[in-house]
Design an enzyme around this catalytic site. Structure first.
Site, mmCIF file in Angstrom:
data_model
loop_
_atom_site.group_PDB
_atom_site.id
_atom_site.type_symbol
_atom_site.label_atom_id
_atom_site.label_comp_id
_atom_site.label_asym_id
_atom_site.label_seq_id
_atom_site.Cartn_x
_atom_site.Cartn_y
_atom_site.Cartn_z
ATOM 1 N N LYS A 1 8.663 -43.060 48.452
ATOM 2 C CA LYS A 1 7.697 -43.588 47.245
ATOM 3 C C LYS A 1 6.566 -42.607 47.389
ATOM 4 O O LYS A 1 6.137 -42.009 46.348
ATOM 5 C CB LYS A 1 7.566 -44.844 47.087
ATOM 6 C CG LYS A 1 8.558 -45.761 46.508
ATOM 7 C CD LYS A 1 8.091 -47.319 46.241
ATOM 8 C CE LYS A 1 9.145 -47.824 45.819
ATOM 9 N NZ LYS A 1 8.744 -49.345 45.339
ATOM 10 N N ALA B 1 3.128 -48.904 49.305
ATOM 11 C CA ALA B 1 3.662 -50.048 50.003
ATOM 12 C C ALA B 1 4.872 -50.440 49.382
ATOM 13 O O ALA B 1 4.893 -50.519 48.195
ATOM 14 C CB ALA B 1 2.245 -51.245 50.213
ATOM 15 N N ASP B 2 5.636 -51.086 50.268
ATOM 16 C CA ASP B 2 6.911 -51.789 49.831
ATOM 17 C C ASP B 2 7.299 -53.065 50.607
ATOM 18 O O ASP B 2 6.945 -53.011 51.956
ATOM 19 C CB ASP B 2 7.963 -50.817 49.706
ATOM 20 C CG ASP B 2 9.035 -51.294 48.940
ATOM 21 O OD1 ASP B 2 9.073 -51.352 47.451
ATOM 22 O OD2 ASP B 2 10.087 -51.817 49.211
ATOM 23 N N THR B 3 7.628 -53.913 49.872
ATOM 24 C CA THR B 3 7.672 -55.328 50.687
ATOM 25 C C THR B 3 9.220 -55.798 50.457
ATOM 26 O O THR B 3 9.620 -55.647 49.250
ATOM 27 C CB THR B 3 6.862 -56.387 50.006
ATOM 28 O OG1 THR B 3 5.337 -55.816 50.507
ATOM 29 C CG2 THR B 3 7.369 -57.547 50.682
#
Length: 187
Positions: free
Chosen positions: A80, A101-103
């Protein structure tokens, strides 16, 4: 128009450390209101950078065969931020670092992404009910050709939920767009 960037968001806050204030803003490669609020809290000016191709951005989140949750969240976050950096270059946007950010939520070895519909949200919440699980968040900042990545691991335990609890929560639409179908800061 998805290519239009919003105005810079900046609030009166204490001055940032010199390395944080080297740029007038950062690009936030996320639509998350929570991430925007966190940047507001620490006084970082940002511009939300939406993907120029939303379908391609969604495709980045596909889990690869035999991929661990840790590899998944790091890979998706890195991809990303790389996509956002390419977009800045292709659209000749002002140069600034990119924050992404990715969760992901992991329970019983299963990666829970964002539910596509109320049924998936209900299934995810049933799976989480009364169990402990991990929440993995990868955060990356891209600057020039360099990408720095950090990882946060949290252990979360849900109390048992009744079918009515789950139904009410899903009806609130809060689970939509959230990994694991919930937001810890929400309801």
């Amino acid at each position: 128009d998805r290519t239009t960037l919003p105005l810079l968001v900046h609030h009166d806050q204490p001055p940032l450390p010199p390395r944080m204030s080297a740029f007038p803003f950062v690009y936030l490669a996320s639509q998350s209101p929570r991430r925007q609020a966190l940047l507001d809290q620490i006084g970082v000016a940002y511009q939300v950078l939406l993907p120029s191709d939303p379908e391609a951005a969604e495709a980045l989140e596909a889990v690869l065969p035999q991929e661990s949750a840790l590899r998944y969240v790091k890979r998706v976050t890195r991809l990303k931020v790389q996509a956002a950096m390419r977009q800045i270059h292709q659209q000749s946007l002002p140069f600034a670092p990119v924050l992404c950010a990715d969760t992901t939520v992991v329970v019983d070895g299963q990666i829970l992404g964002k539910p596509a519909n109320a049924r998936q949200a209900t299934d995810m919440l049933r799976l989480l009910s009364g169990k402990a699980h991990q929440v993995l968040t990868a955060v990356a900042i891209g600057h020039n050709q360099d990408i720095q990545l950090a990882l946060s691991r949290s252990r979360v335990k849900f109390a048992p939920m009744t079918a009515a609890d789950i139904q009410d929560y899903v009806a609130s639409e809060e689970p939509m767009g959230k990994a694991g179908a919930y937001a810890i800061q929400g309801r």
